[in-house]
Structures are given as structure tokens and as C-alpha cells.
Design a protein around this motif. Structure first.
Motif, PDB file in Angstrom:
ATOM      1  N   ARG A 118     -71.331  12.485 -77.428  1.00  0.00           N
ATOM      2  CA  ARG A 118     -71.608  13.116 -76.135  1.00  0.00           C
ATOM      3  C   ARG A 118     -72.984  12.674 -75.649  1.00  0.00           C
TER       4      ARG A 118
ATOM      5  N   GLU B 112     -75.531  13.807 -74.299  1.00  0.00           N
ATOM      6  CA  GLU B 112     -76.233  15.059 -73.992  1.00  0.00           C
ATOM      7  C   GLU B 112     -77.574  14.724 -73.331  1.00  0.00           C
TER       8      GLU B 112
ATOM      9  N   ARG C 123     -77.932  19.916 -82.048  1.00  0.00           N
ATOM     10  CA  ARG C 123     -77.361  19.269 -80.868  1.00  0.00           C
ATOM     11  C   ARG C 123     -77.503  17.767 -80.998  1.00  0.00           C
ATOM     12  N   GLY C 124     -76.424  17.134 -81.422  1.00  0.00           N
ATOM     13  CA  GLY C 124     -76.452  15.687 -81.589  1.00  0.00           C
ATOM     14  C   GLY C 124     -75.788  14.982 -80.417  1.00  0.00           C
TER      15      GLY C 124
ATOM     16  N   PHE D  46     -71.952  13.980 -83.429  1.00  0.00           N
ATOM     17  CA  PHE D  46     -71.929  15.111 -84.364  1.00  0.00           C
ATOM     18  C   PHE D  46     -70.519  15.293 -84.894  1.00  0.00           C
TER      19      PHE D  46
ATOM     20  N   MET E  67     -67.352  17.537 -85.588  1.00  0.00           N
ATOM     21  CA  MET E  67     -66.668  18.752 -85.170  1.00  0.00           C
ATOM     22  C   MET E  67     -65.363  18.865 -85.952  1.00  0.00           C
TER      23      MET E  67
ATOM     24  N   GLU F 105     -74.125  28.656 -80.804  1.00  0.00           N
ATOM     25  CA  GLU F 105     -72.661  28.645 -80.741  1.00  0.00           C
ATOM     26  C   GLU F 105     -72.135  27.768 -81.865  1.00  0.00           C
ATOM     27  N   VAL F 106     -71.502  28.411 -82.862  1.00  0.00           N
ATOM     28  CA  VAL F 106     -71.001  27.630 -84.002  1.00  0.00           C
ATOM     29  C   VAL F 106     -69.518  27.299 -83.863  1.00  0.00           C
TER      30      VAL F 106
ATOM     31  N   ASN G   5     -65.840  27.679 -80.937  1.00  0.00           N
ATOM     32  CA  ASN G   5     -65.335  28.018 -79.609  1.00  0.00           C
ATOM     33  C   ASN G   5     -63.821  27.874 -79.635  1.00  0.00           C
TER      34      ASN G   5
ATOM     35  N   ARG H 181     -73.671  21.170 -86.658  1.00  0.00           N
ATOM     36  CA  ARG H 181     -74.514  22.239 -86.096  1.00  0.00           C
ATOM     37  C   ARG H 181     -74.693  23.353 -87.126  1.00  0.00           C
TER      38      ARG H 181
HETATM   39  P1  ATP Z   1     -72.595  23.751 -76.127  1.00  0.00           P
HETATM   40  O1  ATP Z   1     -72.382  24.908 -75.175  1.00  0.00           O
HETATM   41  O2  ATP Z   1     -73.508  24.093 -77.274  1.00  0.00           O
HETATM   42  O3  ATP Z   1     -72.946  22.478 -75.447  1.00  0.00           O
HETATM   43  P2  ATP Z   1     -69.829  23.143 -76.009  1.00  0.00           P
HETATM   44  O4  ATP Z   1     -69.350  24.339 -75.305  1.00  0.00           O
HETATM   45  O5  ATP Z   1     -70.011  21.894 -75.264  1.00  0.00           O
HETATM   46  O6  ATP Z   1     -71.185  23.493 -76.790  1.00  0.00           O
HETATM   47  P3  ATP Z   1     -67.355  22.665 -77.459  1.00  0.00           P
HETATM   48  O7  ATP Z   1     -66.934  21.546 -76.616  1.00  0.00           O
HETATM   49  O8  ATP Z   1     -66.647  23.967 -77.347  1.00  0.00           O
HETATM   50  O9  ATP Z   1     -68.932  22.881 -77.308  1.00  0.00           O
HETATM   51  O10 ATP Z   1     -67.389  22.182 -78.971  1.00  0.00           O
HETATM   52  C1  ATP Z   1     -66.999  22.965 -80.090  1.00  0.00           C
HETATM   53  C2  ATP Z   1     -68.171  23.195 -81.024  1.00  0.00           C
HETATM   54  O11 ATP Z   1     -68.862  21.978 -81.348  1.00  0.00           O
HETATM   55  C3  ATP Z   1     -69.251  24.071 -80.414  1.00  0.00           C
HETATM   56  O12 ATP Z   1     -68.923  25.421 -80.566  1.00  0.00           O
HETATM   57  C4  ATP Z   1     -70.480  23.675 -81.221  1.00  0.00           C
HETATM   58  O13 ATP Z   1     -70.526  24.397 -82.432  1.00  0.00           O
HETATM   59  C5  ATP Z   1     -70.244  22.221 -81.530  1.00  0.00           C
HETATM   60  N1  ATP Z   1     -71.029  21.343 -80.630  1.00  0.00           N
HETATM   61  C6  ATP Z   1     -70.866  21.156 -79.302  1.00  0.00           C
HETATM   62  N2  ATP Z   1     -71.749  20.253 -78.835  1.00  0.00           N
HETATM   63  C7  ATP Z   1     -72.487  19.864 -79.891  1.00  0.00           C
HETATM   64  C8  ATP Z   1     -73.549  18.938 -80.068  1.00  0.00           C
HETATM   65  N3  ATP Z   1     -74.006  18.215 -79.047  1.00  0.00           N
HETATM   66  N4  ATP Z   1     -74.069  18.776 -81.307  1.00  0.00           N
HETATM   67  C9  ATP Z   1     -73.601  19.486 -82.356  1.00  0.00           C
HETATM   68  N5  ATP Z   1     -72.594  20.365 -82.262  1.00  0.00           N
HETATM   69  C10 ATP Z   1     -72.044  20.554 -81.056  1.00  0.00           C
END
Ligand code: ATP
Ligand code: MG
Length: 413
Positions: A141, A143, A152-153, A156, A158, A260-261, A263, A300
Motif C-alpha cells: 500500500r 501509504e 504501518r508498513g 505488511f 495481513m 486497529e488490529v 477489521n 501490525r
Molecule cells: P487503517 O485504518 O489502519 O489504515 P485499514 O482500514 O486500511 O487500516 P484493512 O484494509 O481493513 O485496514 O486491513 C485489515 C488489517 O490490516 C487492519 O485491521 C490492520 O490491522 C492491518 N493494516 C492495514 N493497513 C496496514 C498497514 N499499512 N501496515 C500494517 N498493517 C496494516
């Protein structure tokens, strides 16, 4: 593992280009290497922690019927165009690349589209449903900010699971089962009491999605929480409507920082409609599959555990994910004895990091605190004279002497 053989070294100082406590400690202790902002290598110790978290998640996903597989990081432009999510103005984290042979691909930031599309080959009838599939995969991503260390990588790991169901009931049953499975995961990681199922934005079918938010100072989210009632609401959706639904008033809620760990997300039938994932129901009618997606941020979580449990000396791992169960430290003339104990522990299949290095004891103790293995076992001429080895838990101050037989017995299952 003999520490003298481990290729990673600990650092005395925090790296100057890293602000986040989690990454500072993980880098200093030799768990990760920072390649650039938002991109880290997992070194042997870090990989062991990630593998342990994955094992726990895998067990809980398998228990609710999950089937593990793995997809590719390369994604089709046409597929994402068909669901309206290729455009950078819609999804702002895409990494994309031109192909030499012409055309363009995207790098996986999420996998709903390709997995739903793949399932077209495997779902034809209600008899093929429900199905639950998941993977552990690197997400890429772009970011904007990557300042929270490994939390926040730009790349990362998932765990992402997808559910495919026939009826709304079947679909909802799994959605609820996933909540229980997720909480089991977080309990096993030692953060169950601090993790709340939270009303959040982004429901496609339902009004809300559900996030799993863990109390954490360094977290990037803000939620409104009532611990007694177990009600948590992400600030992004806080309004009269959601307060009513949750049965609370705003003054009953405290604003807290969280990470947020996980979703979970209910698509209803919308995603399958967009992708064209149809099946024949019991009455022989063609219908779109009920779908949900379920994410956990594996890397994360590593950061969250470090942030929550570290002290001024270093990391303190929960036993369930520690890279090794015992940090054995041999000192001075007791090294022959320590060698033998290392062999005995290893023969009993106990994971041991053995500090057999020829360095000052003070340095060994400092490194042991930094690395954060839950149990430290010291063998020195003094402990032998006192009748055995000195054991000390990383999260406690006092230590005591026990015999090696007793130590072995502690770990025999
Ligand atoms: P955030 O609101 O933190 O950007 P997100 O809503 O974009 O997260 P999801 O797409 O729902 O995240 O991804 C599922 C899970 O992956 C998240 O709950 C989070 O734990 C993890 N995650 C999301 N973005 C990152 C990231 N950039 N680096 C590490 N872990 C991440
Ligand atoms: Mg989110």
C-alpha cells in the motif's frame, strides 16, 4: 540456537531515522531491519515471532472452517476496473506498474476482487456453499505516512479471509463466528482484555463494519469506549444514530487511543454482483453469493505487542509468541555446565536461545532484557554453588534458584 551463531547483532543506540518505539526496539534487538520508510525485513528472531502469531491465527481460522491458500501479489487492471476500484481517486494506496508487453498491473493492497473472481470456478450451486478461504500474504500500500514503525508498513503481512454463503442466515452465522475466533486470537496474544469490537465505517451491506481496536498509546485511531458495557465506537462514525444502536450516551464514553488490529466487513451480495459471482440456489434460481471479508494485521500486531508490553530495558513478549521460551545465559567457568543444559533442553524440544558468547555478563543481561524472552535462566559458578540455575521472568524483578531437573519438568508437557 546459539547466540554466538546468530547473524544478527543488538544495537546500543536507537536508529536515528526511526521515531516509533516498536521499530526502535525491534531494530535494536535484531528482530527487523529497516530498508526504507514503511518497509522492513524480518530477521530470524522477527520471523519466529511472526510465525508464532500466524500459527495461532491459523488454528483459530481452521476451527471455524477456514481453508488456507495463497494468491498472487499481481492484480488485473480490468478486474478492478469492473468494480470501480482501479482509479487512484477511488483507492489512493495503489502501487501500479506498466508491463513491458503492454498494459498495466496493480500490486495487491487487498484481495476481495481476485478471490471472488477465482471462486467463480469453484462455486456453481448452493451445495458448494458456504466456503471460507484465507491466506497470509504481503499487502502493498502506498501509504502517505509511514511513521508508526512496523504498525504501518507500505508492505505488511495481513491475514485475509473471505466468506461465501448461500443464505443471509449462513452469512451472518459466519460473521458472528469470526468475531469469536478473532477474540480468541487476541486473548491468546495477551491483548484480549484490551481489545474491543468497535463500530466502524465502511459497511457495504450493513451500516457499519467492525474493527478490533486494541488500547495502545501509539495507535493511530481514536475510539469512544465504555469498558463496563463493552461498547466501542470509532470516532469516524460517532453520531446519534450509532449511540442509539449501541445503547449508550456520549457522556458514558471515554476517548482513548487504539490500534486497529483487525477489521471484518459485510458485503452482503454487492461484491459478488459486481464481480459476477453467481450460483443456483435451492429453487434453481440464479443469485449472487453473500460475501464478507475479514482481516488481521499480522505485522501490525508485532508492533502493538512491543508497544504495550515493553519497559525501559526492552521488549517483553507474551509466552505465546516469544521467539524462544528460554534465554539461557552461561557465565564464566559454568559454561561447560551450560552447554550440557542447552543440549538437555533442546533434546526435550524446548526452544532455547543460548547466550554462549564470550562477552561480559552485564552485556548478556542487557541484551536479554532487550530481546525480551519471557524466561531467563542463568548458569554461573555462583548459581551452581547455590544448587542449580537462576530463573527470572522478564516481567518480574525477583529471581530464584531451582535445580535443572525442576527446570526441565517445568517445560515437559
Ligand atoms: P487503517 O485504518 O489502519 O489504515 P485499514 O482500514 O486500511 O487500516 P484493512 O484494509 O481493513 O485496514 O486491513 C485489515 C488489517 O490490516 C487492519 O485491521 C490492520 O490491522 C492491518 N493494516 C492495514 N493497513 C496496514 C498497514 N499499512 N501496515 C500494517 N498493517 C496494516
Ligand atoms: Mg480501517
Amino acid at each position: 540456537m546459539r547466540q554466538s551463531q546468530l547473524f544478527t547483532k543488538t544495537l546500543k543506540e536507537s536508529p536515528s531515522d526511526e521515531q516509533a518505539k516498536n521499530a526502535q526496539l525491534l531494530i535494536r534487538a535484531g528482530y527487523i531491519h529497516k530498508e526504507m520508510a514503511g518497509a522492513y525485513m524480518l530477521l530470524p528472531l522477527g520471523l519466529r515471532v511472526v510465525d508464532k502469531i500466524k500459527d495461532i491465527v491459523r488454528e483459530e481460522m481452521d476451527k471455524i472452517g477456514g481453508q488456507e491458500f495463497i494468491t498472487t501479489s499481481m492484480q488485473k487492471k480490468e478486474l478492478w476496473q469492473s468494480t470501480g476500484r482501479w482509479d487512484d481517486s477511488v483507492v489512493d494506496v495503489w502501487f501500479k506498474s506498466k508491463l513491458k508487453s503492454g498494459g498495466e498491473i496493480g500490486f495487491a493492497w487487498s484481495h476481495e476482487e481476485p478471490i471472488a473472481n477465482m471462486m467463480k470456478n469453484h462455486i456453481a450451486s448452493y451445495k458448494d456453499l458456504p466456503k471460507f478461504v484465507y491466506q497470509f500474504q504481503n499487502k502493498l500500500r502506498n501509504e502517505l505516512r509511514a511513521k508508526s514503525g512496523i504498525m504501518r508498513g507500505r508492505e505488511f503481512i495481513m491475514k485475509d479471509m473471505y466468506s461465501f454463503a448461500d443464505t443471509e442466515q449462513q452469512h451472518n452465522d459466519f460473521y458472528e463466528a469470526s468475531k469469536v475466533a478473532y477474540m480468541n486470537v487476541f486473548k491468546r496474544l495477551g491483548i484480549g482484555d484490551d481489545t474491543y469490537i468497535t463500530y466502524a465505517a465502511g459497511g457495504a451491506f450493513t451500516e457499519f463494519s467492525h474493527e478490533f481496536q486494541t488500547l495502545c498509546e501509539a495507535g493511530e485511531d481514536m475510539i469512544y469506549l465504555n469498558k463496563e458495557k463493552g461498547v466501542a465506537i470509532n470516532e469516524e462514525v460517532l453520531n446519534d444514530d450509532v449511540l442509539k444502536k449501541a445503547g449508550v450516551t456520549k457522556d458514558e464514553l471515554a476517548k482513548v487511543s487504539t490500534a486497529e488490529v483487525g477489521n471484518i466487513f459485510n458485503f452482503g451480495r454487492s461484491k459478488a454482483k459486481e464481480v459476477g459471482l453467481f450460483y443456483n440456489n435451492k429453487n434453481g434460481e440464479k443469485e449472487a453469493v453473500w460475501m464478507g471479508s475479514y482481516g488481521i494485521g499480522i505485522t501490525r500486531l508485532v508492533g502493538v505487542l512491543v508497544e504495550k508490553f515493553a519497559d525501559s530495558k526492552g521488549i517483553i513478549w507474551p509466552e505465546s509468541v516469544a521467539p524462544y521460551s528460554i534465554h539461557l545465559i552461561g557465565i564464566g567457568d559454568a559454561i561447560t555446565y551450560a552447554d550440557k543444559l542447552y543440549k538437555d533442553l533442546s533434546d526435550s524440544n524446548i526452544d532455547v536461545l543460548y547466550d554462549d558468547r564470550d562477552i561480559r555478563p552485564g552485556q548478556k543481561f542487557a541484551d536479554s532484557d532487550l530481546i525480551g524472552i519471557p524466561l531467563r535462566v542463568v548458569v554461573s559458578p555462583n548459581t551452581l554453588e547455590a544448587g542449580g540455575v537462576e530463573v527470572k521472568k522478564r516481567n518480574e524483578d525477583d529471581s530464584h534458584i531451582i535445580s535443572t531437573d525442576k527446570l526441565l519438568a517445568m517445560f515437559s508437557k
